[in-house]
Design an enzyme around this catalytic site. Structure first.
Site, PDB file in Angstrom:
ATOM      1  N   GLU A 182       3.298  -1.256  -0.013  1.00 29.59           N
ATOM      2  CA  GLU A 182       4.344  -2.457   0.424  1.00 29.59           C
ATOM      3  C   GLU A 182       4.700  -3.358  -0.728  1.00 29.59           C
ATOM      4  O   GLU A 182       3.995  -3.919  -1.592  1.00 29.59           O
ATOM      5  CB  GLU A 182       3.558  -2.907   1.327  1.00 29.59           C
ATOM      6  CG  GLU A 182       4.528  -4.465   2.008  1.00 29.59           C
ATOM      7  CD  GLU A 182       4.097  -5.271   3.113  1.00 29.59           C
ATOM      8  OE1 GLU A 182       2.406  -5.345   2.671  1.00 29.59           O
ATOM      9  OE2 GLU A 182       4.812  -6.005   3.961  1.00 29.59           O
ATOM     10  N   GLU A 240       4.259  -9.320  11.919  1.00 28.03           N
ATOM     11  CA  GLU A 240       3.481  -9.946  10.386  1.00 28.03           C
ATOM     12  C   GLU A 240       3.996 -11.071  10.479  1.00 28.03           C
ATOM     13  O   GLU A 240       4.110 -11.252   9.455  1.00 28.03           O
ATOM     14  CB  GLU A 240       3.435  -9.186   9.514  1.00 28.03           C
ATOM     15  CG  GLU A 240       2.195  -9.418   8.468  1.00 28.03           C
ATOM     16  CD  GLU A 240       2.007  -8.660   7.290  1.00 28.03           C
ATOM     17  OE1 GLU A 240       3.261  -7.962   6.792  1.00 28.03           O
ATOM     18  OE2 GLU A 240       0.552  -8.020   7.523  1.00 28.03           O
TER      19      GLU A 240
HETATM   20  O1  LIG Z   1       0.732  -9.888   3.691  1.00 26.92           O
HETATM   21  C1  LIG Z   1       1.627  -8.761   3.732  1.00 26.92           C
HETATM   22  O2  LIG Z   1       3.135  -8.744   3.596  1.00 26.92           O
HETATM   23  C2  LIG Z   1       1.205  -7.354   3.898  1.00 26.92           C
HETATM   24  O3  LIG Z   1       1.659  -6.200   4.727  1.00 26.92           O
HETATM   25  C3  LIG Z   1      -0.488  -7.248   3.807  1.00 26.92           C
HETATM   26  O4  LIG Z   1      -0.785  -6.541   5.125  1.00 26.92           O
HETATM   27  C4  LIG Z   1      -1.290  -7.824   3.241  1.00 26.92           C
HETATM   28  O5  LIG Z   1      -1.093  -8.940   2.785  1.00 26.92           O
HETATM   29 MG   LIG Z   2       3.780  -7.067   5.433  1.00 29.53          MG
END
Ligand SMILES: O=C(O)[C@H](O)C(=O)CO
Ligand SMILES: [Mg+2]
Length: 265
Positions: A143, A242
């Site tokens: 990511e 999220e």
């Molecule tokens: O913060 C995020 O966007 C990520 O998905 C994560 O897993 C770590 O914070």
């Molecule tokens: Mg994330």
């Protein structure tokens, strides 16, 4: 039709973590994701998933010492043994929770470290994780994260992540395309989705409003446009919600902010 997963590390924070599974299911979620499962025995989490008819679609590999500020081990030279132990633990939990994706956080680039060594360490560690995960049908996700939220994080751009995937050369390594981070770092979200989704190398999306990281309908991004684009492109994978509810930890804060989801449930 894209499917939405409740991120239990950020949502329903007015109730204890183990009670968030039922809270999400009551709202119509069929899947959850969260940062780390390791504070709980896997059978306890599996029971919550089964009791509430939920799939576990993502969690993160152990990130090092999170409370001390570490944000992943993959790019850290000299931490390979700890990284490998973490991957073994993550795969054990993924099997118990029937979770098909593990997010391997890259880590913060050590001050003064040689860039080539850091990159080579990252590639070798992710390649190892992919080799361990592949026999279990598990994907390893990478990511890109914006530098405002995570200064010094090794991975911040989509093109960087896709170039790493090409070099790593493992079919089960995919990009976790967090559109919140992508907007902050790069923008041009619809064109980035049109560019990268057809590669087959995007394994998961996440969303949040920009700049406050609240609900997707709070901020500068037109997510209705992006959800319709993803739908038109045939994306039927998961989108992780999220974000921090705008009403914080007030009772029912998450529920009160879920109006944006109703057309998509
Ligand atoms: O913060 C995020 O966007 C990520 O998905 C994560 O897993 C770590 O914070
Ligand atoms: Mg994330």
């Amino acid at each position: 039709m894209p499917r939405f997963a409740a991120n239990l590390s950020m949502l329903y924070n007015d109730v204890d973590f183990l009670d968030r599974f039922a809270a999400a299911a009551r709202e119509g979620f069929k899947a959850v994701e969260y940062l780390f499962p390791y504070a709980y025995p896997a059978p306890e989490l599996a029971t919550r998933l089964q009791a509430n008819g939920l799939q576990q679609v993502l969690f993160n590999a152990p990130p090092g010492n999170w409370d001390a500020g570490e944000r992943g081990l993959a790019c850290l030279p000299g931490r390979e043994a700890e990284f490998r132990e973490g991957i073994a633990k993550a795969i054990e939990y993924a099997q118990a929770l029937q979770c098909p994706r593990i997010h391997v956080m890259a880590g913060l680039v050590p001050q003064g470290a040689d860039a080539a060594t850091v990159r080579a360490t990252y590639i070798a560690n992710v390649r190892y994780a992919a080799e361990q995960a592949a026999p279990h049908g598990i994907q390893i996700l990478l990511e890109p994260i914006n530098g405002r939220d995570m200064p010094g994080f090794f991975l911040s751009r989509q093109d960087q992540a896709h170039a790493l995937i090409a070099e790593i050369g493992a079919a089960n390594v995919k990009v976790q395309m967090d559109l919140y981070h992508c907007q902050i770092v790069e923008g041009d979200l619809a064109m980035k989705v049109r560019q990268y989704l057809p590669t087959g190398n995007v394994g998961h999306f996440q969303i949040a409003g920009v700049p406050e990281r609240h609900e997707p309908d709070v901020g500068e991004i037109n997510y209705t446009y992006l959800f319709k684009l993803l739908d038109s492109m045939g994306y039927d994978g998961w989108i992780g919600c999220e974000y921090r509810p705008a009403r914080g930890a007030a009772a029912h804060a998450t529920s009160d902010g879920l109006g944006w989801l109703k057309p998509w449930l």
